[in-house]
Design a protein around this motif. Structure first.
Motif, mmCIF file in Angstrom:
data_model
loop_
_atom_site.group_PDB
_atom_site.id
_atom_site.type_symbol
_atom_site.label_atom_id
_atom_site.label_comp_id
_atom_site.label_asym_id
_atom_site.label_seq_id
_atom_site.Cartn_x
_atom_site.Cartn_y
_atom_site.Cartn_z
ATOM 1 N N GLY A 166 10.527 -13.558 -0.014
ATOM 2 C CA GLY A 166 11.143 -13.003 1.174
ATOM 3 C C GLY A 166 12.643 -12.899 1.002
ATOM 4 O O GLY A 166 13.274 -13.805 0.451
ATOM 5 N N PHE A 167 13.234 -11.787 1.479
ATOM 6 C CA PHE A 167 14.671 -11.548 1.332
ATOM 7 C C PHE A 167 15.416 -11.651 2.661
ATOM 8 O O PHE A 167 16.563 -11.196 2.768
ATOM 9 N N ASP B 220 23.113 -8.555 -2.870
ATOM 10 C CA ASP B 220 22.517 -9.774 -3.420
ATOM 11 C C ASP B 220 21.039 -9.547 -3.756
ATOM 12 O O ASP B 220 20.542 -10.053 -4.771
ATOM 13 N N VAL B 221 20.331 -8.806 -2.896
ATOM 14 C CA VAL B 221 18.934 -8.479 -3.184
ATOM 15 C C VAL B 221 18.850 -7.667 -4.471
ATOM 16 O O VAL B 221 18.005 -7.929 -5.343
ATOM 17 N N ALA C 100 5.472 -10.944 6.353
ATOM 18 C CA ALA C 100 5.071 -10.121 5.214
ATOM 19 C C ALA C 100 6.026 -10.365 4.050
ATOM 20 O O ALA C 100 7.238 -10.437 4.243
ATOM 21 N N PRO C 101 5.514 -10.498 2.840
ATOM 22 C CA PRO C 101 6.406 -10.655 1.682
ATOM 23 C C PRO C 101 7.153 -9.367 1.392
ATOM 24 O O PRO C 101 6.641 -8.267 1.608
ATOM 25 N N VAL D 73 16.792 -16.205 -1.845
ATOM 26 C CA VAL D 73 15.396 -15.755 -1.820
ATOM 27 C C VAL D 73 14.505 -16.905 -1.358
ATOM 28 O O VAL D 73 14.655 -18.043 -1.811
ATOM 29 N N ARG D 74 13.572 -16.595 -0.487
ATOM 30 C CA ARG D 74 12.614 -17.585 -0.010
ATOM 31 C C ARG D 74 11.265 -17.363 -0.689
ATOM 32 O O ARG D 74 10.753 -16.243 -0.681
ATOM 33 N N ILE D 75 10.719 -18.401 -1.298
ATOM 34 C CA ILE D 75 9.370 -18.316 -1.881
ATOM 35 C C ILE D 75 8.372 -18.586 -0.772
ATOM 36 O O ILE D 75 8.306 -19.685 -0.218
#
Length: 490
Positions: free
Chosen positions: A43-44, A51-52, A138-139, A169-171
């Motif tokens: 997840g961004f 940064d993404v 949602a990823p 970033v979130r896993i």
């Protein structure tokens, strides 16, 4: 190049083929074939577009090209081994997070996301999905890491986790894949199966010329079926059915593919008990193992070793035919119209039922499936031919990570699920839904007609078959070109 099967070895002399393969991600043209994998959903949220883009560029530099995959494979299915395979796919949220750095791929379904299409797919709402990871959001992206060695996958996974720490970033969730296998014939290699015990991935569209030559030779050598005198079903497909231009690609032949990921949990114990109950209802309370296996084949359309029911009442004990059609079974007596493989790959039923001039209606929705099982490995008999957990099979936390590449989510995956698997009147009125992956809230649509069409005088009967496959999460993605991944934001 996408109008005919791609001959990858032409890349040694043809710069256009080389350009295509060097810029396309692995696993699209040909399954990576590794038996161990990790699928990391990311997840961004809250990150700046620059940064993404930096994160995607860094991950993209480690992604495997189709060219590298094909050159380094040492063995052919089901045991490919050419070292690690790494891929990165982006969801609509990932493209939104990139802002001005990328154009969103086309497609209403892709842009809406899988959860928003629940009404079309008859999926349970997101609130009913697996609590950990899938239910909340949602990823935006997914990293796929695969290898023949499970420890290598773990090392790769831990390296990515360490690198992502501190990036923002979130896993969201990590899905580990472990391909279950069975040995059906002595002296032959084990084959990939899903947890219900049936060979998985046997009937695949082929759009790589080198693989197609082997498959067509195998089909030509199959024993002829006197009841089916027509031409064999062709595995030949155009690459354009699975590969599209990447709207953000940086090279001349930049291409990608839409990618559907679904976590499908299987109640194996319930399914096996229902198979046995169906066999006894059809063939009597004293039905032996062969008849109980026949009942299962009436649900799936193949025996466990992959032998098509339309060709044999029992498994043949030899090379499994795959060039079969249903031309010799137009009444659905040998292989029921509801059988899973007939529902999702009708092989001429659409052309015949609707009087179409060709079989495009049967072939156009076909996807390039790349799924693998997840969950603990089921214990096997000493020779690896049978599962050894009768009565103790898993009821949850095991299943299939369904993955497929395609040129159109709407025209392929969603059409197959909605108009074929979930449609009780396909291919004929009253057929019932697909007993394996069909989804419906109406119990009457899970009633199916059974008849042993291989036995003269067999009496048809109608029996129910409950749902034992349940969606736990998933998303729609796009697999971009490597030139985009490695250059986005620059």
């Amino acid at each position: 190049m996408l109008d005919a099967p791609i001959r990858w070895q032409a890349a040694f002399t043809d710069p256009d083929v080389r350009d295509l393969l060097e810029d396309m991600q692995a696993n699209i043209l040909k399954s990576h074939g590794r038996h161990h994998a990790a699928h990391m959903a990311l997840g961004f949220a809250g990150m700046a577009a620059d940064d993404v883009a930096a994160v995607i560029r860094a991950l993209g530099r480690h992604c495997t090209s189709a060219w590298h995959q094909l050159r380094t494979n040492r063995r052919y299915p089901p045991h490919l081994d050419g070292g690690p395979v790494r891929c990165l796919v982006l969801g609509a949220g990932g493209y939104k997070a990139l802002g001005k750095h990328a154009r969103m791929p086309e497609g209403e379904a892709f842009r809406a996301g899988m959860a928003a299409r629940a009404g079309i797919l008859a999926d349970p709402p997101r609130q009913a999905w697996q609590a950990a990871g899938w239910r909340d959001q949602a990823p935006d992206a997914m990293v796929l890491l695969a290898d023949a060695d499970p420890h290598a996958v773990t090392r790769d996974l831990e390296a990515v986790e360490r690198w992502l720490d501190g990036t923002g970033v979130r896993i969201l969730v990590i899905e580990r894949g472990l391909q279950q296998t069975r040995r059906f014939r002595p002296g032959e290699k084990p084959e990939a199966v899903e947890h219900f015990g049936y060979v998985d991935g046997r009937s695949q569209p082929i759009f790589l010329a080198e693989d197609l030559a082997r498959e067509e030779q195998s089909v030509a050598a199959e024993p002829k079926d006197k009841a089916d005198p027509g031409a064999p079903w062709s595995p030949r497909f155009k690459p354009s059915q699975f590969i599209v231009a990447d709207p953000n690609g940086r090279r001349r032949h930049a291409a990608g593919s839409y990618f559907v990921f679904r976590k499908l949990e299987q109640d194996v114990r319930g399914f096996n008990a229902a198979e046995d109950a169906l066999g006894r209802a059809l063939f009597g309370q004293d039905a032996g193992d062969d008849l109980l296996e026949l009942a299962g084949a009436m649900i799936v359309g193949r025996f466990e070793d992959g032998t098509p029911l339309v060709r044999s009442r029992k498994a043949l004990g030899q090379a499994v035919p795959n060039g079969f059609t249903y031309d010799g079974d137009t009444d659905g007596a040998k292989c029921p119209f509801h059988a899973h493989i007939r529902k999702t790959n009708p092989r001429g039923d659409v052309q015949r039922q609707f009087g179409l001039p060709d079989a495009s209606g049967d072939r156009n929705p076909i996807m390039a499936r790349r799924g693998m099982t997840y969950g603990p490995k089921r214990p096997m008999s000493r020779d690896g031919s049978e599962f050894a957990d009768k009565g103790k099979e898993p009821v949850q936390d095991s299943g299939l990570l369904f993955m497929a590449y395609m040129a159109s989510i709407e025209a392929q995956f969603e059409f197959t699920q909605q108009s074929w698997a979930n449609n009780a009147d396909f291919v004929r009125p009253g057929t019932g839904v697909d007993p394996v992956i069909g989804q419906t809230a109406d119990p009457a649509q899970r009633q199916h007609r059974f008849q042993d069409g291989h036995t003269p005088g067999a009496t048809p009967t109608t029996q129910p078959f409950a749902q034992f496959v349940h969606l736990q999460g998933g998303e729609y993605f796009f697999a971009p070109s490597l030139s985009f991944l490695r250059g986005v934001g620059l």
